[in-house]
Design a protein around this motif. Structure first.
Motif: not given
Length: 844
Positions: A1-12, A14-17, A44-46
């Motif tokens: 599950m950790t690998a999937i979370k990192h992959a989702l954070q990186r690919d989906i 993070t590009p959308n902030d 990440t933006e207010r």
């Protein structure tokens, strides 16, 4: 599950902030399992936006894609299904309810906990969490509440970090750290030296802070002085407040007394209102004096008195069925009313039972006086006046059924007892008249039928169609005369059916045995004796005893069986008489009884009438089968004298008459299949016995017997067009043709043998003294017999002609092949033969 979370954070995300805070592996409930991920994210933006994102693998399976997104503020409810047991199912209520099943209960709980924390931190509107364990909904530490929104994050779904343990740096803190690290070139290469330098600078700053505090001692003294002055003012204010409080204490005591008085007044009003409601409840459920008088002495003979008794009994039943409130049964007035209700119930039940018993007895005896004149006309007495009078008491019978079942059952038995005696007398006399009429009519019909001319002598017309019409005329005349007994049987059924249906309808309506559930009221229970000799009403719990629809029908059927217990016996006796008069009566009885059974079953397959007629139909079918077996037995018993010649056998003409009669009776009948089976049995017996007689005949050639009888059978089947005997019709034609050809071959030179025998008989009659002009009226020597022999001679003559020509060609062929060149020929040609036969035919 950790690998999937990192992959989702990186690919989906993070590009959308966006930052991924919680994840759970789910599939939709109740459908084919297609796994996807529900992710809880913040921007990440207010201003910070919190979302729930559905992520699914692509069809190729090599990357993830965002499928659907919901705002957390649109979420109204989270339903975990079960807070005490492990259950992977949970619902999220957005604009509609989304049902999910997590891959494990731990993932579901972690995701719900993450949603709860995000709701507490970022949303003003608090969500509703249903069926969620309280351990998952722990409050966030107060220290975190001071952290600005959007400055902390956590990744739920299996990580040990949470929203409470991680705080991100502010922008200013990040700038200070970057500036400090730029001032020290070795901050990255030598972290220990950099940390030691930071520690020294921290000590310097602490010393500066201490010196600053010591320098501000004067201001501290001034501040302390001001605080002392403030305390003095506070003491002054407290003194004034104490004075005010002493003054208001007396007011408070007075207000307390007023409040206590108002509360007591309110309690008194409430109690009075409740007491008034109880009194009104008891008064409303009190039976009126007029109803009491009607139950005790109301007139049960007049329509007005019966209506008053019905209203009073319904009011009494309503009062007895009232559900008493707690404590009412301890009131003496309520006990007295219950005793009054029980006495009224018992008194009226006795009055009603005695009256209806007298009505049953009286009506049962009065009806017998009109029996003789009705049965003389072969009609049954109508009981509609009795039914009409008794139906006025149907509601009272329903009341009796609900309150005194034992008296209701007693009335039912009394009615059945008296009516069974009445119906037994009526039905017995009715059937006696029917038997007398049937027997007398049958003798009359037989006498008239004996004076009719036989079929052979009656057919005096020139063409075959006229002969057939004459045969049908006499057949119909015979049916009208001989089968008048069957019309009596039909009249008997026509009288019995409405009588049974009317009685069954009356029993259902009067005794309330219709298609519904019966509820026995709770107060309709036996009484118990008190030690002092009085009676006390037993009030059990509210229980219901229901009768099913089938049991209601069974009760009606049992009552009908007892009332009309003689019908089946009398019908079977009448059927036996009709069968004794003429066994062919079973054909008509089978058709009529089948029709009546079919009609009764369409109305109610389980009714008494349907069952009884069905039983009688079995008897009629047995008589029909016995009739068919009798026909076959008579065929087998036919004996031919060795000295007499054989013509059309009697059982062949008997089958023709049977078929004509059966086709007339069974036209459009429901039991056509029974006749078809009988046809097959009879025709096979006819075939067998024709061959048997032909083999035993010594005076008449076998081929002649077979030819004549099978030709007659073929003609009969062709005329009647009985579809089930098509194969037998073709077989009869084949046998007729084969034996005709055999007879022609074996009887060449003697074509006029039958004609010679005929005229030999004519000459013998004349020699015996019969006048020549009266010979044609002799049965065996009438014009029809002569015309039939002439036709047969023509048929045989043409067959002989064909056989002569065939043999001539055969002989010429043998001469040509065996004696070639001999010049030998027949002295006559085929043309000579044709002219010879033609001249004979013309002269004939």
């Amino acid at each position: 599950m950790t690998a999937i979370k990192h992959a989702l954070q990186r690919d989906i995300f993070t590009p959308n902030d966006e930052r991924l805070l919680g994840i759970v592996n789910v599939c939709k409930a109740g459908k084919k399992k297609k796994n996807c991920f529900l992710c809880a994210t913040v921007t990440t933006e207010r201003p910070v936006q919190v979302k729930v994102v559905k992520v699914k693998k692509s069809d190729k399976g090599d990357f993830y894609k965002r499928q659907q997104t919901w705002e957390l503020r649109d979420l109204t409810e989270v339903d975990a299904k079960d807070a005490s047991k492990e259950n992977p199912e949970f619902d999220l209520h957005f604009e509609k309810v989304y049902k999910w099943v997590a891959s494990s209960t731990a993932e579901k709980n972690s995701f719900i906990s993450c949603i709860w924390k995000l709701n507490q931190r970022y949303l003003r509107k608090k969500l509703e969490f249903v069926n969620v364990s309280p351990q998952l909904l722990e409050e966030l530490p107060k220290a975190e509440e001071s952290v600005p929104s959007g400055e902390s994050q956590s990744v739920a779904g299996g990580d040990e970090d949470s929203l409470d343990e991680y705080q991100e740096l502010s922008a200013r803190e990040e700038q200070d750290i970057d500036g400090m690290m730029e001032m020290c070139e070795y901050a990255i290469s030598n972290a220990e030296a950099f940390a030691e330098q930071l520690s020294k600078e921290l000590q310097v700053l602490d010393g500066a802070n201490i010196q600053s505090i010591m320098a501000s001692e004067k201001q501290v003294n001034i501040l302390m002085q001001l605080l002392d002055e403030a305390l003095t003012e506070v003491d002054t204010i407290e003194g004034k407040l104490s004075t005010y409080e002493e003054k208001l204490q007396s007011v408070k005591d007075q207000m307390d007394q007023i409040s206590q008085s108002n509360r007591l007044i309110q309690i008194s009003n409430t109690n009075n209102g409740k007491l008034l409601d109880e009194i009104q409840f008891l008064v409303v459920n009190y039976i009126y004096v007029g109803h009491i008088r009607a139950l005790q002495e109301g007139d049960l003979t007049s329509p007005k008195g019966i209506e008053a008794c019905i209203n009073a009994s319904e009011a009494l039943l309503q009062c007895m069925n009232v559900a008493l409130r707690p404590g009412h049964d301890k009131l003496s007035a309520v006990k007295q009313q219950q005793h009054l209700f029980a006495d009224l119930r018992d008194t009226f039940a006795r009055r009603l039972t005695n009256h209806l018993n007298n009505v049953f007895v009286h009506q049962g005896h009065d009806q017998s006086s009109t029996l003789a004149q009705n049965t003389a006309e072969l009609t049954l007495p109508k009981h509609s006046p009795l039914h009409r009078d008794l139906l006025r008491y149907s509601k009272l019978m329903e009341w009796l059924k609900n309150t005194h079942k034992e008296k209701y059952d007693g009335l039912s038995r009394t009615y059945v007892d008296y009516m069974s005696r009445l119906y037994e007398r009526e039905i017995k006399d009715f059937f006696e008249v029917a038997k007398i009429k049937m027997a007398g009519t049958s003798k009359e019909a037989k006498g008239k039928f004996a004076t009719l001319p036989r079929k052979e002598s009656a057919l005096k017309t020139e063409t075959e169609s006229k002969c057939h019409a004459q045969r049908l005329f006499h057949l119909n005349k015979w049916l009208l005369l001989c089968f008048f007994a069957i019309f009596i049987f039909e009249q008997v059924l026509s009288e019995l059916e409405p009588l049974c249906l009317a009685e069954q309808d009356f029993i259902s309506r009067f005794f309330k045995l219709q298609q519904h559930q019966v509820v026995v009221p709770p107060l309709a229970q036996p009484e118990t004796e008190e030690p002092n000799g009085g009676t006390q009403m037993r009030i059990p719990h509210h229980t219901e005893q229901r009768q099913s629809l089938s049991s209601e029908k069974d009760i009606v059927r049992v009552m009908m069986n007892k009332i009309f217990q003689s019908i089946e016996t009398e019908l079977n006796s009448l059927i036996a008489l009709g069968d004794k008069i003429d066994s062919f009566n079973s054909l008509y009885m089978l058709v009529k009884m089948s029709h009546h059974v079919w009609t009764a079953q369409n109305v109610d397959p389980a009714s008494y009438l349907s069952t009884t007629l069905g039983n009688v139909l079995v008897t009629v079918k047995r008589n029909f089968d016995k009739c068919i077996l009798g026909q076959i037995s008579r065929m087998e018993e036919v004996k031919i004298s060795k000295k007499s010649k054989v013509g059309i056998l009697p059982f062949v003409t008997g089958f023709e008459e049977f078929a004509e009669l059966a086709e007339t009776i069974f036209r459009n009948a429901e039991r056509r299949g029974d006749l078809d089976k009988a046809y097959v049995k009879l025709i096979r017996a006819v075939f067998t016995n024709v061959e048997k007689v032909a083999n035993e005949s010594q005076k008449t050639p076998r081929d002649v017997v077979m030819m004549e009888n099978f030709h007659h059978i073929f003609s009969t089947l062709s005329r009647l067009k009985i579809s089930c005997l098509d194969a037998e019709r073709r077989e009869a034609k084949q046998k007729y043709t084969d034996h005709l050809q055999s007879y022609v071959i074996n009887s060449l030179g003697q074509p006029l043998e039958k004609l010679n025998h005929f005229f030999e008989g004519v000459e013998a009659r004349v020699a015996q003294g019969v006048r020549e002009e009266e010979v044609s009226y002799q049965l065996a020597f009438n014009k029809q017999e002569l015309r039939k022999l002439s036709k047969n001679i023509q048929v045989v003559w043409h067959s002989m002609q064909d056989e002569f020509i065939r043999q001539y060609k055969h002989f010429e062929d043998l001469i040509g092949r065996c004696y070639p060149g001999s010049g030998i020929t027949m002295e006559f040609t085929i043309q000579d033969m044709l002219e010879y036969f033609s001249s004979i035919a013309q002269s004939h």
